[in-house]
Design an enzyme around this catalytic site. Structure first.
Site, PDB file in Angstrom:
ATOM      1  N   CYS A 110       0.815  -1.231   0.000  1.00 19.73           N
ATOM      2  CA  CYS A 110       0.000   0.000   0.000  1.00 19.73           C
ATOM      3  C   CYS A 110       0.841   1.270   0.000  1.00 19.73           C
ATOM      4  CB  CYS A 110      -0.939   0.007   1.192  1.00 19.73           C
ATOM      5  SG  CYS A 110      -2.067  -1.382   1.199  1.00 19.73           S
ATOM      6  N   HIS A 246      -2.932   7.111   2.758  1.00 20.26           N
ATOM      7  CA  HIS A 246      -3.398   5.839   2.197  1.00 20.26           C
ATOM      8  C   HIS A 246      -4.759   5.532   2.819  1.00 20.26           C
ATOM      9  CE1 HIS A 246      -4.020   1.746   1.272  1.00 20.26           C
ATOM     10  NE2 HIS A 246      -3.628   1.262   2.429  1.00 20.26           N
ATOM     11  N   ASN A 276     -10.172  -0.125   0.598  1.00 14.36           N
ATOM     12  CA  ASN A 276      -8.706  -0.042   0.554  1.00 14.36           C
ATOM     13  C   ASN A 276      -8.242  -0.534  -0.815  1.00 14.36           C
ATOM     14  OD1 ASN A 276      -5.953  -0.506   0.773  1.00 14.36           O
ATOM     15  ND2 ASN A 276      -6.068  -1.314   2.856  1.00 14.36           N
TER      16      ASN A 276
HETATM   17  N1  ACO Z   1     -18.161  -8.419  10.381  1.00 12.82           N
HETATM   18  C1  ACO Z   1     -18.583  -8.648  11.636  1.00 12.82           C
HETATM   19  N2  ACO Z   1     -17.755  -8.972  12.648  1.00 12.82           N
HETATM   20  C2  ACO Z   1     -16.443  -9.066  12.381  1.00 12.82           C
HETATM   21  C3  ACO Z   1     -15.927  -8.842  11.090  1.00 12.82           C
HETATM   22  C4  ACO Z   1     -16.829  -8.512  10.074  1.00 12.82           C
HETATM   23  N3  ACO Z   1     -16.448  -8.264   8.801  1.00 12.82           N
HETATM   24  N4  ACO Z   1     -14.595  -9.008  11.146  1.00 12.82           N
HETATM   25  C5  ACO Z   1     -14.270  -9.318  12.409  1.00 12.82           C
HETATM   26  N5  ACO Z   1     -15.401  -9.353  13.157  1.00 12.82           N
HETATM   27  C6  ACO Z   1     -15.503  -9.649  14.569  1.00 12.82           C
HETATM   28  C7  ACO Z   1     -14.366 -10.506  15.068  1.00 12.82           C
HETATM   29  O1  ACO Z   1     -14.661 -11.864  14.856  1.00 12.82           O
HETATM   30  C8  ACO Z   1     -14.325 -10.141  16.534  1.00 12.82           C
HETATM   31  O2  ACO Z   1     -15.358 -10.845  17.195  1.00 12.82           O
HETATM   32  P1  ACO Z   1     -15.086 -11.474  18.652  1.00 12.82           P
HETATM   33  O3  ACO Z   1     -14.790 -10.293  19.538  1.00 12.82           O
HETATM   34  O4  ACO Z   1     -16.352 -12.175  18.950  1.00 12.82           O
HETATM   35  O5  ACO Z   1     -13.918 -12.372  18.489  1.00 12.82           O
HETATM   36  C9  ACO Z   1     -14.718  -8.659  16.546  1.00 12.82           C
HETATM   37  O6  ACO Z   1     -15.385  -8.424  15.298  1.00 12.82           O
HETATM   38  C10 ACO Z   1     -13.522  -7.747  16.659  1.00 12.82           C
HETATM   39  O7  ACO Z   1     -12.539  -8.167  15.724  1.00 12.82           O
HETATM   40  P2  ACO Z   1     -11.166  -7.435  15.601  1.00 12.82           P
HETATM   41  O8  ACO Z   1     -10.292  -8.126  14.606  1.00 12.82           O
HETATM   42  O9  ACO Z   1     -10.607  -7.197  16.960  1.00 12.82           O
HETATM   43  O10 ACO Z   1     -11.670  -6.048  15.007  1.00 12.82           O
HETATM   44  P3  ACO Z   1     -10.905  -4.675  14.940  1.00 12.82           P
HETATM   45  O11 ACO Z   1     -11.650  -3.668  15.704  1.00 12.82           O
HETATM   46  O12 ACO Z   1      -9.429  -4.844  15.195  1.00 12.82           O
HETATM   47  O13 ACO Z   1     -11.077  -4.298  13.410  1.00 12.82           O
HETATM   48  C11 ACO Z   1      -9.898  -4.341  11.327  1.00 12.82           C
HETATM   49  C12 ACO Z   1     -10.564  -5.175  12.396  1.00 12.82           C
HETATM   50  C13 ACO Z   1     -10.950  -3.439  10.675  1.00 12.82           C
HETATM   51  C14 ACO Z   1      -9.322  -5.265  10.274  1.00 12.82           C
HETATM   52  C15 ACO Z   1      -8.784  -3.483  11.962  1.00 12.82           C
HETATM   53  O14 ACO Z   1      -7.936  -4.272  12.743  1.00 12.82           O
HETATM   54  C16 ACO Z   1      -7.965  -2.767  10.935  1.00 12.82           C
HETATM   55  O15 ACO Z   1      -8.430  -1.814  10.331  1.00 12.82           O
HETATM   56  N6  ACO Z   1      -6.703  -3.168  10.722  1.00 12.82           N
HETATM   57  C17 ACO Z   1      -5.865  -2.571   9.684  1.00 12.82           C
HETATM   58  C18 ACO Z   1      -6.321  -3.028   8.343  1.00 12.82           C
HETATM   59  C19 ACO Z   1      -5.540  -2.388   7.257  1.00 12.82           C
HETATM   60  O16 ACO Z   1      -5.563  -1.215   7.075  1.00 12.82           O
HETATM   61  N7  ACO Z   1      -4.813  -3.175   6.510  1.00 12.82           N
HETATM   62  C20 ACO Z   1      -3.994  -2.583   5.523  1.00 12.82           C
HETATM   63  C21 ACO Z   1      -3.784  -3.512   4.480  1.00 12.82           C
HETATM   64  S1  ACO Z   1      -2.549  -2.831   3.549  1.00 12.82           S
HETATM   65  C22 ACO Z   1      -1.912  -3.842   2.356  1.00 12.82           C
HETATM   66  O17 ACO Z   1      -0.751  -3.750   2.168  1.00 12.82           O
HETATM   67  C23 ACO Z   1      -2.766  -4.816   1.560  1.00 12.82           C
END
Ligand code: ACO
Length: 354
Positions: A110, A246, A276
């Site tokens: 990214c 980003h 994203n």
């Molecule tokens: N829908 C509903 N519930 C979900 C979903 C979903 N799509 N995804 C996860 N959950 C649930 C989980 O199972 C968990 O449930 P539990 O508490 O019963 O176990 C709960 O929601 C919380 O999950 P977390 O993983 O802790 O959620 P978090 O608040 O951390 O958000 C997220 C997840 C959005 C992925 C966040 O961590 C994030 O934004 N991370 C960075 C992502 C990013 O920007 N990546 C860049 C990629 S760059 C590249 O190079 C490709």
């Protein structure tokens, strides 16, 4: 001092929309969860190749600069989702546009666009090239894993492009910095899409991410990158007129802005519409920000990025006098009568819409 100034911009966002509701019809998620956790309402799924998207964005950027492909000394495509291993996406773009300048793809996930801009700026400063086409293009929908709802909701397809030209004036790239921490390479990876997938076809070619670790590092690193880039440009946070981050997650963008104590009104976002799009997100946002009048002549524009690697970087630019395109052209790619969900079903194992 000789440096690169952006003189043309364009984007291609595929017409097929995949909404949160569409995703909620095939996996256990909800519009409310996705919007609250990421700020995303919908994303686009491409019916054409990465290279076709890249070319479409590039054609717009060239028209905006009133230049043609054969006037480019260099084409860099920042991407982690190329159509082929060889040739590069950039070579394919050149095939469509003409010219015999250098072509290469650059994979910094990214952060790719900020990396590519910095590389082109360095080559321009060194006198190696005078004009370059820099493109961010991604078809990340190819790597979506519907078994993993945490990542499946985040990514979309698209391309953005800029034309840069050497200048000795006050405008252009004032500073940039690039970093990587390879020790964290496993917290964000796509394994089977490289030769690992050839030797072991069971290795999935899908995104594998430790979301919370990526989140934590993203906020810290993008903030650090911006501070160093500002220092090197002899500027302060208050000097930033427009921040283009980003578009990873609205909470990451907001947290980075808070960490920098930057006026929220200066932060341009469009993650709600495209999700994203990795290396494409900054040039798409830049192109839209310009077309919406969010960037004025002489503005200081900050770009901050992070991604798999982990990579991160920042660039500070002063905009020139022109904030409108010389020419605006429509895309000449074929349309599609398929929905975003139908296009996704064609590339994701285990998604049967029947
Ligand atoms: N829908 C509903 N519930 C979900 C979903 C979903 N799509 N995804 C996860 N959950 C649930 C989980 O199972 C968990 O449930 P539990 O508490 O019963 O176990 C709960 O929601 C919380 O999950 P977390 O993983 O802790 O959620 P978090 O608040 O951390 O958000 C997220 C997840 C959005 C992925 C966040 O961590 C994030 O934004 N991370 C960075 C992502 C990013 O920007 N990546 C860049 C990629 S760059 C590249 O190079 C490709």
């Amino acid at each position: 001092m000789r440096r690169a100034a952006i003189i043309g911009w364009g984007d291609y966002t595929p017409p097929a929309v995949l909404s949160n509701m569409d995703l909620a019809s095939v996996i256990d998620t909800s519009d409310e969860w996705i919007q609250t956790r990421s700020g995303i309402k919908e994303r686009r799924i491409s019916h054409v190749s990465n290279a076709d998207m890249a070319t479409a964005a590039a054609k717009q950027a060239l028209a905006a600069a009133d230049l043609s492909g054969d006037e480019m000394d260099l084409i860099i495509v920042a991407t982690c989702s190329p159509d082929r291993a060889v040739p590069s996406v950039a070579a394919y773009v050149q095939r469509q546009l003409g010219g015999v300048g250098a072509t290469m793809d650059l994979n910094a996930a990214c952060s790719g666009f900020v990396y590519a801009l910095s590389v082109a700026n360095g080559m321009i400063a060194a006198g190696t090239v005078n004009r370059a086409l820099i493109i961010g293009a991604e078809r990340l929908s190819s790597f979506i894993d519907l078994q993993d709802r945490t990542t499946a909701v985040l990514f979309g397809d698209g391309a953005g492009a800029v034309v840069v030209e050497a200048t000795e004036g006050p405008e252009g790239v004032l500073s940039s910095n690039l970093h990587s921490d390879g020790s964290l390479s496993e917290i964000l990876t796509i394994r089977g899409a490289g030769t690992e997938g050839v030797f072991d076809p069971d290795v999935p070619h899908t995104v594998d991410m430790e979301g919370r670790e990526v989140f934590r590092n993203a906020v810290t690193r993008m903030g650090e990158g911006a501070v160093v880039a500002l220092e090197n440009a002899g500027l302060d946070v208050e000097d930033i007129d427009v921040l283009i981050s980003h578009q990873a997650n609205i909470r990451i963008i907001d947290a980075t802005a808070r960490r920098l104590s930057i006026d929220p009104d200066t932060v341009y976002t469009n993650i709600h519409a495209y999700g994203n799009t990795s290396a494409a997100s900054i040039p798409i946002a830049l192109s839209e920000a310009l077309d919406q009048g969010a960037i004025k002549p002489g503005d200081v524009v900050a770009m901050v990025a992070f991604g798999g690697g982990l990579t991160w970087g920042a660039a500070i630019l002063r905009w020139g006098d022109r904030v409108t395109r010389h020419h605006r052209i429509e895309h000449d790619l074929p349309g599609t009568d398929k929905t975003g969900l139908e296009l996704l079903a064609a590339r994701v194992r285990g998604l049967d819409l029947a």
